[in-house]
Design an enzyme around this catalytic site. Structure first.
Site, mmCIF file in Angstrom:
data_model
loop_
_atom_site.group_PDB
_atom_site.id
_atom_site.type_symbol
_atom_site.label_atom_id
_atom_site.label_comp_id
_atom_site.label_asym_id
_atom_site.label_seq_id
_atom_site.Cartn_x
_atom_site.Cartn_y
_atom_site.Cartn_z
ATOM 1 N N LYS A 1 0.885 -1.157 0.012
ATOM 2 C CA LYS A 1 0.006 -0.021 -0.055
ATOM 3 C C LYS A 1 0.902 1.165 -0.120
ATOM 4 O O LYS A 1 2.172 1.199 0.367
ATOM 5 C CB LYS A 1 -0.836 0.037 1.307
ATOM 6 N N ASP B 1 -6.885 4.226 -4.421
ATOM 7 C CA ASP B 1 -7.383 4.248 -3.041
ATOM 8 C C ASP B 1 -8.128 5.633 -2.969
ATOM 9 O O ASP B 1 -8.418 6.460 -4.046
ATOM 10 C CB ASP B 1 -6.732 3.801 -2.101
HETATM 11 P P1 NDP Z 1 -12.843 7.962 -2.967
HETATM 12 O O1 NDP Z 1 -11.710 8.758 -2.688
HETATM 13 O O2 NDP Z 1 -13.311 7.568 -4.346
HETATM 14 O O3 NDP Z 1 -14.086 8.311 -1.947
HETATM 15 C C1 NDP Z 1 -13.926 8.468 -0.570
HETATM 16 C C2 NDP Z 1 -15.267 8.749 0.047
HETATM 17 O O4 NDP Z 1 -15.104 8.776 1.516
HETATM 18 C C3 NDP Z 1 -15.787 10.216 -0.403
HETATM 19 O O5 NDP Z 1 -17.016 10.262 -0.180
HETATM 20 C C4 NDP Z 1 -15.257 10.852 0.902
HETATM 21 O O6 NDP Z 1 -15.728 12.180 1.370
HETATM 22 C C5 NDP Z 1 -15.294 9.791 2.052
HETATM 23 N N1 NDP Z 1 -14.323 10.070 2.921
HETATM 24 C C6 NDP Z 1 -12.854 9.848 2.955
HETATM 25 N N2 NDP Z 1 -12.440 10.200 4.087
HETATM 26 C C7 NDP Z 1 -13.290 10.402 4.830
HETATM 27 C C8 NDP Z 1 -13.078 10.790 6.218
HETATM 28 N N3 NDP Z 1 -12.200 11.047 6.949
HETATM 29 N N4 NDP Z 1 -14.541 10.961 7.032
HETATM 30 C C9 NDP Z 1 -15.647 10.697 6.267
HETATM 31 N N5 NDP Z 1 -15.753 10.651 5.016
HETATM 32 C C10 NDP Z 1 -14.524 10.219 4.316
HETATM 33 O O7 NDP Z 1 -12.296 6.588 -2.501
HETATM 34 P P2 NDP Z 1 -12.868 5.317 -2.412
HETATM 35 O O8 NDP Z 1 -14.300 4.992 -2.950
HETATM 36 O O9 NDP Z 1 -12.014 4.414 -3.688
HETATM 37 O O10 NDP Z 1 -12.614 4.425 -1.120
HETATM 38 C C11 NDP Z 1 -13.443 4.233 -0.099
HETATM 39 C C12 NDP Z 1 -12.877 3.077 1.029
HETATM 40 O O11 NDP Z 1 -13.048 2.004 0.146
HETATM 41 C C13 NDP Z 1 -11.516 3.432 1.575
HETATM 42 O O12 NDP Z 1 -11.596 2.866 2.806
HETATM 43 C C14 NDP Z 1 -10.761 2.675 0.322
HETATM 44 O O13 NDP Z 1 -9.454 2.009 1.435
HETATM 45 C C15 NDP Z 1 -11.721 1.547 0.354
HETATM 46 N N6 NDP Z 1 -11.456 0.519 -0.917
HETATM 47 C C16 NDP Z 1 -11.292 1.173 -2.007
HETATM 48 C C17 NDP Z 1 -11.160 0.402 -3.023
HETATM 49 C C18 NDP Z 1 -10.901 0.918 -4.675
HETATM 50 O O14 NDP Z 1 -10.826 0.172 -5.543
HETATM 51 N N7 NDP Z 1 -11.103 2.147 -4.754
HETATM 52 C C19 NDP Z 1 -10.998 -1.143 -3.108
HETATM 53 C C20 NDP Z 1 -11.214 -1.505 -1.818
HETATM 54 C C21 NDP Z 1 -11.274 -0.730 -0.601
HETATM 55 P P3 NDP Z 1 -15.052 13.512 0.650
HETATM 56 O O15 NDP Z 1 -15.057 13.529 -0.679
HETATM 57 O O16 NDP Z 1 -16.022 14.552 1.506
HETATM 58 O O17 NDP Z 1 -13.724 13.648 1.118
HETATM 59 O O1 2IT Z 2 -7.894 -1.496 -0.811
HETATM 60 C C1 2IT Z 2 -7.997 -1.817 -2.008
HETATM 61 O O2 2IT Z 2 -8.265 -3.149 -1.992
HETATM 62 C C2 2IT Z 2 -7.801 -0.894 -3.041
HETATM 63 N N1 2IT Z 2 -7.680 0.226 -2.880
HETATM 64 C C3 2IT Z 2 -7.319 -1.522 -4.457
HETATM 65 C C4 2IT Z 2 -6.064 -1.936 -4.513
HETATM 66 C C5 2IT Z 2 -5.732 -2.661 -5.979
HETATM 67 O O3 2IT Z 2 -4.466 -2.811 -6.296
HETATM 68 O O4 2IT Z 2 -6.446 -2.457 -7.008
#
Ligand code: NDP
Ligand code: 2IT
Length: 449
Positions: A129, A169
């Site tokens: 990561k 992420d």
């Molecule tokens: P994005 O940046 O696309 O979206 C993040 C979202 O979470 C936004 O709505 C943001 O609001 C909100 N957010 C972020 N930080 C905070 C905080 N401290 N408090 C409250 N709300 C918060 O990220 P992702 O959708 O990609 O990721 C979301 C979660 O999913 C994370 O935990 C990530 O690790 C996990 N994840 C992501 C994957 C991926 O493929 N992208 C895969 C697996 C897990 P705002 O815009 O107002 O900051």
């Molecule tokens: O938390 C996760 O699994 C991710 N942000 C996606 C990682 C990846 O390599 O696609």
């Protein structure tokens, strides 16, 4: 943290002593160790091989300066990270997070969890990561590009398609991956699958954008069907966050007949009893990166409330936390239980606090841990790596079908491992055991390092 097993206690205490001021990392380690108790008892050779001591210490932790110029010509300095946690079953693999809260503890918790998640997918990927405390909010497109170029100028020496393959992420999506990929190619003069989540015209996989959210719902459908002879259809659903994971979780939940009534961002939440208009959310969030509060300007059925945690006070059947770590506390869990929630599945990484998880489990509520239920994103990243190696692209239907199979497979290996180790229906224990065993066996086979 207290463990019944003295060996697990000693591993945890040593990890805590060596990593002070890293609460998120210790939270993630504590959770895994607690779940491994039946495995340690059944397989004493794991202790002889010091598997837990080795797994809790990353192979490598990189920290570097990222200096870049903003639009006013001022030089800004951020901190970059990459943790290469474990490569027993494949090249390091995991996303990059750009958010002001990023620090060593957050990167290490994410990298540690990623290894078990990647193992569960059945694809050959190790755990890693990275990220930066850079805040993309309010930055111009040129600033984002210059930051990504500066970040990759240092990162490129540590990664490669057979070494370490980053992706997105929080704060890192297709735009950032594009800039990062361009800089890697320029410096290394190599066109290869060194990042996943790339644009479709330069090696990206169809369905990668949708994969985490869709995969979450495929997991939930399988879980409801096998454990409750039920489905998502006609269920009232809350989805926190409104980023990549949340948006495609809502889209798939609606396709499966669920009624999603609320979403959030870091500032507040929207409640739309008529059902979330997901195309409107996409246009506000993906299209123009505006706050979610703008939604109510276009929808009379909806209301906006300040404060993102309030979303958990709404009544629902299914709660899907898809924003960030520790966003759902014991107090929120109590509220959800009181309001009749029957299933909670994590789209984010570690969104429920340990106290909230215990409350769900004690109340007999189905609980799916993120390392199992949000593995769809990295699974399709693994499929993107395969397609890049083949120099070939599968159709959206082919990728989606593989994603569906992988998520159903993760549910079953999780469910079966829980049963085999005497923790029937405990998907947290099952996910940690199933993810762990494959890595542990590979480490033993590969000798001490
Ligand atoms: P994005 O940046 O696309 O979206 C993040 C979202 O979470 C936004 O709505 C943001 O609001 C909100 N957010 C972020 N930080 C905070 C905080 N401290 N408090 C409250 N709300 C918060 O990220 P992702 O959708 O990609 O990721 C979301 C979660 O999913 C994370 O935990 C990530 O690790 C996990 N994840 C992501 C994957 C991926 O493929 N992208 C895969 C697996 C897990 P705002 O815009 O107002 O900051
Ligand atoms: O938390 C996760 O699994 C991710 N942000 C996606 C990682 C990846 O390599 O696609």
């Amino acid at each position: 943290m207290l463990f019944a097993d003295s060996y697990l206690q000693s591993v945890y205490d040593r990890t805590a002593a060596r990593n002070p001021n890293e609460p998120e990392f210790l939270q993630a380690v504590g959770e895994v160790l607690r779940c491994l108790e039946p495995v340690i008892q059944r397989r004493p050779e794991l202790q002889r091989h010091a598997i837990l001591e080795r797994m809790t210490e990353p192979d490598r932790f990189l920290q570097f300066r990222v200096a870049w110029q903003d639009d006013s010509g001022n030089i800004q300095v951020n901190r970059g990270y990459r943790v290469q946690f474990n490569s027993a079953i494949g090249p390091y693999k995991g996303g990059l997070r750009f958010h002001p809260s990023v620090n060593a503890s957050i990167i290490k918790f994410l990298g540690f969890e990623q290894g078990f998640k990647n193992s569960l997918t059945g694809l050959p990927m190790g755990g890693g990561k990275g990220g930066s405390d850079f805040d993309p909010k309010g930055k111009s497109d040129s600033e984002i590009m210059r930051f990504c170029q500066a970040f990759m100028t240092e990162l490129c020496r540590y990664i490669g398609p057979d070494t370490d393959v980053p992706a997105g992420d929080i704060g890192v999506g297709a735009r950032e991956v594009g800039y990062l990929f361009g800089q890697y190619k320029r410096i290394q003069n190599q066109y290869c699958g060194v990042l996943t989540g790339k644009g479709l015209s330069f090696g990206g996989s169809l369905v990668r954008k949708e994969a985490t959210g869709y995969g979450l719902l495929y997991f939930v459908e399988e879980m409801l069907s096998c454990m409750k002879q039920d489905s998502v259809k006609q269920k009232t659903i809350l989805v926190s966050g409104s980023g990549n994971v949340a948006i495609y979780a809502v889209e798939k939940a609606q396709q499966l007949g669920g009624n999603v009534v609320a979403m959030s961002d870091s500032k507040g939440y929207i409640y739309d009893p008529a059902g979330i208009d997901i195309e409107l959310v996409k246009s506000i969030r993906e299209g123009s990166r505006q706050p979610l509060s703008r939604y109510v300007e276009h929808r009379t059925s909806a209301q906006y409330t300040e404060g993102c945690r309030g979303i958990w006070s709404l009544p629902c059947d299914i709660a899907l936390p898809c924003a960030t770590q520790n966003e759902l506390s014991a107090q929120d869990a109590e509220q959800l239980i009181k309001n009749g929630v029957s299933a909670v599945a994590e789209g984010a990484n570690m969104p429920c606090t340990p106290e909230a998880v215990s409350l769900f489990q004690q109340a007999g509520i189905l609980y799916a841990p993120g390392k199992a239920s949000n593995a769809g994103g990295v699974a399709v990243s693994g499929l993107e790596m395969s397609q890049n190696s083949l120099r070939y692209s599968w159709t959206a239907g082919e990728v989606d079908q593989k994603l569906h199979q992988i998520m159903a497979g993760i549910f079953h290996s999780t469910f079966d491992a829980a049963k085999e180790y005497g923790a029937e229906n405990d998907l947290l224990t099952g996910a940690n055991i199933a993810g762990f065993l494959k890595i542990a066996d590979a480490m033993i086979a590969q000798g001490v390092y």
